[in-house]
Design an enzyme around this catalytic site. Structure first.
Site, PDB file in Angstrom:
ATOM      1  N   GLU A 183      -1.344  -8.674   3.942  1.00 17.30           N
ATOM      2  CA  GLU A 183      -1.033  -9.009   5.344  1.00 17.30           C
ATOM      3  C   GLU A 183      -2.290  -9.312   6.155  1.00 17.30           C
ATOM      4  OE1 GLU A 183      -2.411  -4.899   5.757  1.00 17.30           O
ATOM      5  OE2 GLU A 183      -1.232  -5.959   4.238  1.00 17.30           O
TER       6      GLU A 183
ATOM      7  N   HIS B  64      -3.772  -5.214   0.432  1.00 15.60           N
ATOM      8  CA  HIS B  64      -3.276  -5.571   1.763  1.00 15.60           C
ATOM      9  C   HIS B  64      -3.248  -7.090   1.960  1.00 15.60           C
ATOM     10  CE1 HIS B  64      -3.019  -1.605   3.767  1.00 15.60           C
ATOM     11  NE2 HIS B  64      -3.874  -1.263   2.817  1.00 15.60           N
TER      12      HIS B  64
ATOM     13  N   CYS C  43       0.828  -1.209   0.000  1.00 20.32           N
ATOM     14  CA  CYS C  43       0.000   0.000   0.000  1.00 20.32           C
ATOM     15  C   CYS C  43       0.866   1.265   0.000  1.00 20.32           C
ATOM     16  CB  CYS C  43      -0.993  -0.016   1.159  1.00 20.32           C
ATOM     17  SG  CYS C  43      -2.369   1.130   0.893  1.00 20.32           S
TER      18      CYS C  43
END
Length: 246
Positions: free
Chosen positions: A220, A218, A110
């Site tokens: 993660e 994202h 990001c």
């Protein structure tokens, strides 16, 4: 085998009346999949990238609510109310250039993805949702986290690149929580995937001496539950282990 030490970039922001170095737990946990996470502070006095790189075996460049100051890419002044983080810019931009040159694996997410492009000479769209022909890539701010980080749109993988070699599907769904995006792609970066509106969603750097991957979404977020996210972090972990073993 030596356990890799993974730097995790932090943000500088006020918590109450106190200036604090912060990073989301989801980034720390994901970095912990690759090795031992170490949070890198965004100090007023810039850290020496070379001294950091003497110790690190990989770096995760995280997302953030803030945006890169536009003077770093010769952009127009930001719209009123845009959140910036000068100490973070001071940390990440030179650290990215030094890490890539040294072959230290980097995975950029990001804001980190945008930092990668800017650090190498590219530029950004500051408000993608105001541009004709582009989707609104922002998350619904009032929605629960499950919805904010839920799948939002497809990305298509460009043939012949690193994503294809990693065995990722030709297209897959990603979340979308950003207002800025790549305008001019930096020299040396290769497009790995695109959104349906043509916005660059992932890049790699094939001529770099080490692992360099950046994604606009994202991965993660609950990475272990998503096959694409897990594969990306497995590739990052393998690169960090190989670097640590040198």
């Amino acid at each position: 085998m030596k356990t890799p030490l993974i730097g995790v970039t932090s943000c500088r922001q006020m918590l109450g009346h106190t200036a604090s170095h912060t990073v989301g737990d989801k980034y720390v946990e994901a970095a912990g999949f690759a090795g031992v996470p170490l949070i890198l502070p965004a100090r007023d006095q810039a850290l020496d990238p070379q001294r950091l790189l003497e110790r690190l075996d990989g770096i995760l460049f995280t997302g953030s609510p803030s945006n890169i100051e536009p003077h770093h890419y010769n952009g127009a002044p930001s719209a009123e109310g845009t959140r910036h983080d000068i100490p973070r810019d001071r940390l990440t931009l030179p650290l990215l250039r030094a890490a890539i040159a040294a072959g230290v694996p980097v995975f950029c997410i990001c804001r980190g993805f945008q930092e990668l492009n800017v650090a190498l000479g590219g530029s950004l769209h500051q408000r993608v949702h105001e541009l004709s022909g582009y989707l609104d890539h922002r998350e619904p701010h009032d929605a629960p986290l499950e919805e904010q980080y839920g799948p939002r749109h497809l990305v298509s993988v460009e043939p012949g690149g690193q994503f294809q070699r990693l065995g990722l599907p030709q297209s897959f769904m990603v979340n979308s929580l950003h207002g800025q995006g790549i305008d001019r792609l930096a020299d040396g970066l290769r497009v790995e995937s695109l959104a349906p509106d043509g916005l660059v969603e992932a890049v790699s750097m094939e001529d770099a001496p080490g692992f360099v991957v950046g994604v606009q979404w994202h991965p993660e977020w609950r990475y272990a539950e998503n096959p694409v996210s897990l594969r990306l972090f497995e590739a990052f972990r393998a690169a960090c282990q190989a670097y640590a073993g040198k």
